[in-house]
Design a protein around this motif. Structure first.
Motif, PDB file in Angstrom:
ATOM      1  N   ARG A  76     -17.920   4.150   0.769  1.00 55.83           N
ATOM      2  CA  ARG A  76     -17.518   5.443   0.082  1.00 55.83           C
ATOM      3  C   ARG A  76     -16.503   5.257  -0.943  1.00 55.83           C
ATOM      4  NH1 ARG A  76     -17.470   7.356   5.786  1.00 55.83           N
ATOM      5  NH2 ARG A  76     -15.020   7.552   5.603  1.00 55.83           N
ATOM      6  N   ILE A  77     -16.067   4.217  -1.092  1.00 55.75           N
ATOM      7  CA  ILE A  77     -14.747   3.987  -2.193  1.00 55.75           C
ATOM      8  C   ILE A  77     -15.500   3.331  -3.203  1.00 55.75           C
ATOM      9  CG2 ILE A  77     -12.911   2.850  -2.775  1.00 55.75           C
ATOM     10  CD1 ILE A  77     -11.879   3.404   0.280  1.00 55.75           C
TER      11      ILE A  77
ATOM     12  N   LEU B  24     -12.145  10.325  -8.523  1.00 54.71           N
ATOM     13  CA  LEU B  24     -12.094  11.126  -7.338  1.00 54.71           C
ATOM     14  C   LEU B  24     -11.262  12.390  -7.805  1.00 54.71           C
ATOM     15  CD1 LEU B  24     -11.669   8.766  -4.435  1.00 54.71           C
ATOM     16  CD2 LEU B  24     -13.715   9.664  -5.302  1.00 54.71           C
ATOM     17  N   ASN B  25     -11.702  13.383  -6.940  1.00 52.33           N
ATOM     18  CA  ASN B  25     -10.694  14.739  -7.115  1.00 52.33           C
ATOM     19  C   ASN B  25      -9.728  14.510  -5.990  1.00 52.33           C
ATOM     20  OD1 ASN B  25     -11.744  15.623  -4.692  1.00 52.33           O
ATOM     21  ND2 ASN B  25     -13.415  16.286  -5.793  1.00 52.33           N
TER      22      ASN B  25
ATOM     23  N   THR C 193     -11.009  14.791  -2.225  1.00 52.79           N
ATOM     24  CA  THR C 193     -11.861  13.541  -1.874  1.00 52.79           C
ATOM     25  C   THR C 193     -10.744  12.256  -1.236  1.00 52.79           C
ATOM     26  OG1 THR C 193     -13.546  14.310  -2.906  1.00 52.79           O
ATOM     27  CG2 THR C 193     -13.636  11.989  -2.237  1.00 52.79           C
ATOM     28  N   ALA C 194      -9.875  12.044  -2.403  1.00 49.82           N
ATOM     29  CA  ALA C 194      -9.069  10.964  -2.224  1.00 49.82           C
ATOM     30  C   ALA C 194      -8.007  11.241  -1.051  1.00 49.82           C
ATOM     31  CB  ALA C 194      -7.877  10.682  -3.488  1.00 49.82           C
TER      32      ALA C 194
ATOM     33  N   GLN D  41     -10.386  10.296   1.969  1.00 52.22           N
ATOM     34  CA  GLN D  41     -10.408   8.829   2.165  1.00 52.22           C
ATOM     35  C   GLN D  41      -9.000   8.189   2.777  1.00 52.22           C
ATOM     36  OE1 GLN D  41     -11.680   7.269  -1.436  1.00 52.22           O
ATOM     37  NE2 GLN D  41     -13.921   7.954  -1.024  1.00 52.22           N
TER      38      GLN D  41
END
Length: 200
Positions: free
Chosen positions: A28-29, A39-40, A43-44, A47
């Motif tokens: 996903r990264i 990324l926004n 989302t970051a 993660q």
């Protein structure tokens, strides 16, 4: 002796399962190729939460086995796998938080008046994100590799078979511990009893 047959297989399965979670996060990264691919923060943040959870999972796996006092099991090889994987997992956390700080910087100055200095700062932040995300992916792959390799090496010889093997033939990467052998009986010694003393 308690029959622990199947426990080695269960430990292998758990190691593979945790490794898979590291693989899933790595998938996903991504490493952004241009600023528009960043990324926004939401989302970051998700993660980073997942990565934090994986590190907690490693310590939980160790804790669970460290307090297990079953005399028939030796979790040394399994514990070592989890603690070893914690090293690249910790680096992944460090690298991700470095990138995370840059996401915060870009968000902070997203609506600031444009200037040459700000453009340079944004470009520098983007390069840091690229570098750190690449390192995070490498770290996650290493953690997964450590866990998978450890799982591959765990020996599944059943305890009863293991007990029948000679010491030189027993695998060193088994989680099964043989019961201590009782000491060999020595010669019987009778307690010294002095002869009764007769009166004169």
């Amino acid at each position: 002796m308690t029959d622990h047959t199947g426990r080695a297989s269960a430990e292998q399965g758990e190691l593979y399962a945790v490794a898979l979670e590291f693989d899933k996060l790595r998938a996903r990264i991504t490493v952004p190729q241009r600023p528009s691919g960043l990324l926004n923060l939401a989302t970051a943040s998700k993660q980073l939460t997942t990565l934090t959870g994986l590190i907690k999972d490693l310590s939980d796996e160790v804790l669970f086995r460290a307090v297990d006092e079953d005399p028939g099991l030796d979790f040394g090889p399994v514990i070592y796998a989890y603690t070893s994987a914690a090293v690249p997992a910790g680096r992944a956390m460090e690298n991700y938080t470095e990138a995370y700080a840059q996401f915060g910087f870009l968000r902070r100055f997203a609506e600031a008046s444009d200037s040459a200095d700000l453009r340079d700062a944004r470009a520098a932040a983007f390069r840091v994100v690229q570098e750190r995300m690449e390192l995070v992916r490498d770290d996650l792959r290493e953690a997964s590799s450590i866990l998978r390799s450890a799982a591959d090496r765990i020996d599944g010889t059943p305890p009863r078979v293991l007990a029948a093997l000679s010491r030189s033939a027993r695998p060193t990467n088994s989680i099964y511990r043989l019961p201590a052998e009782p000491p060999a009986p020595g010669p019987v010694r009778l307690a010294y009893t002095p002869a009764p003393r007769h009166g004169r």
